[in-house]
Design a protein around this motif. Structure first.
Motif, PDB file in Angstrom:
ATOM      1  N   HIS A  58      -9.056 -48.125  32.068  1.00 31.69           N
ATOM      2  CA  HIS A  58      -8.632 -49.016  30.994  1.00 31.69           C
ATOM      3  C   HIS A  58      -9.547 -48.768  29.805  1.00 31.69           C
ATOM      4  N   GLN A  70      -9.322 -58.715  25.473  1.00 32.68           N
ATOM      5  CA  GLN A  70      -8.109 -58.294  26.184  1.00 32.68           C
ATOM      6  C   GLN A  70      -8.404 -57.573  27.489  1.00 32.68           C
ATOM      7  N   PRO A  73      -7.582 -59.692  30.981  1.00 33.87           N
ATOM      8  CA  PRO A  73      -6.149 -59.982  31.117  1.00 33.87           C
ATOM      9  C   PRO A  73      -5.291 -58.731  31.269  1.00 33.87           C
ATOM     10  N   GLU A  74      -5.614 -57.690  30.525  1.00 34.16           N
ATOM     11  CA  GLU A  74      -4.805 -56.469  30.613  1.00 34.16           C
ATOM     12  C   GLU A  74      -5.001 -55.756  31.944  1.00 34.16           C
ATOM     13  N   GLU A  77      -2.914 -57.271  34.598  1.00 37.60           N
ATOM     14  CA  GLU A  77      -1.499 -56.925  34.541  1.00 37.60           C
ATOM     15  C   GLU A  77      -1.200 -55.681  35.359  1.00 37.60           C
ATOM     16  N   VAL A  78      -2.253 -54.923  35.689  1.00 34.97           N
ATOM     17  CA  VAL A  78      -2.090 -53.643  36.404  1.00 34.97           C
ATOM     18  C   VAL A  78      -2.481 -53.767  37.873  1.00 34.97           C
ATOM     19  N   SER A  80      -3.670 -56.411  41.251  1.00 37.77           N
ATOM     20  CA  SER A  80      -3.341 -57.749  41.762  1.00 37.77           C
ATOM     21  C   SER A  80      -4.490 -58.731  41.626  1.00 37.77           C
TER      22      SER A  80
END
Length: 243
Positions: A58, A70, A73-74, A77-78, A80
């Motif tokens: 990331h 971010q 949170p980001e 999203e990828v 679990s």
């Protein structure tokens, strides 16, 4: 400890080199999945293709407030969940206070202190909701004694020592372990600011340790049973005699 990292997901900042990369490799070897965080996208792409399917990346610039905010949170999203957050990214300023600039001071404090606090702030609700987690911060032996030849760097690491000790107490009831690893001089990009003569002397007397030495210590800290926290592990070259 057998299977200590089975199904674990770790996030490592500053993962494209040095201690962050060594920790990534060590955790992968133990069976964990690792999200490598760095601002160097090209290095991350190359490394994750080399390291295999359990490594992903990331891109985050921790000095950019939006990018920093971010990150967690980001990532969620990828993946679990996040079991381990290793706040490792940092920078170094040596020399007298008057040798540097206000902008350089701001950059160091923003990366070494503010970004760490922001990353921990972001991960806390997730780990508290799950009722488990590990947070490890890369500190320094300079955060344990007045390192007068690098007062800005030392000051940033003293701040981290206080922060880690406070957060360990705040989060203990949620079974979230908070700890720091405090190395002496490590062969890494942070030593780029060292005078060449100092580096030469340090190498000659065995005054430097390798990133892999630190990574092995981190794996040891993380693999203790849940009722045990190694809050602060200081790891030094055997010839280090300044503290």
């Amino acid at each position: 400890m057998p299977d200590a990292f089975a199904d674990k997901i770790a996030v490592v900042t500053g993962a494209a080199s040095g201690i962050g990369l060594a920790t990534t490799r060590a955790l992968l070897a133990e069976g964990a999945q690792v999200v490598m965080v760095d601002r160097n996208e090209s290095a991350l792409k190359e490394l994750t293709s080399e390291l295999g399917s359990k490594a992903c990346y990331h891109v985050t610039d921790l000095l950019d407030p939006t990018s920093c905010a971010q990150m967690v949170p980001e990532i969620l999203e990828v993946v679990s969940h996040i079991d381990i957050l290793h706040c490792n990214a940092g920078t170094y300023i040596g020399g007298d206070l008057t040798d540097t600039t206000p902008d350089a001071i701001d950059r160091m404090l923003n990366l070494n202190v503010n970004a760490v606090m922001k990353n921990v702030h972001a991960i806390c609700p997730h780990m508290q909701e799950r009722g488990t987690g590990d947070i490890i911060v890369t500190c320094s032996v300079a955060g344990h004694f007045p390192t007068y030849w690098e007062p800005i760097y030392s000051g940033s690491k003293w701040a981290i020592t206080s922060f880690v000790q406070c957060m360990r107490r705040q989060l203990a009831s949620s079974d979230i372990r908070v700890a720091q690893i405090s190395p002496g001089p490590v062969v890494s990009a942070l030593l780029a600011d060292w005078p060449e003569e100092n580096l030469r002397k340090a190498r000659e007397i065995g005054g430097l340790i390798e990133p892999e030495d630190v990574a092995e210590a981190i794996v040891f800290m993380l693999s203790r049973r849940r009722g045990v926290t190694i809050r602060d592990l200081i790891i030094l070259p055997s010839t280090f005699d300044r503290v």
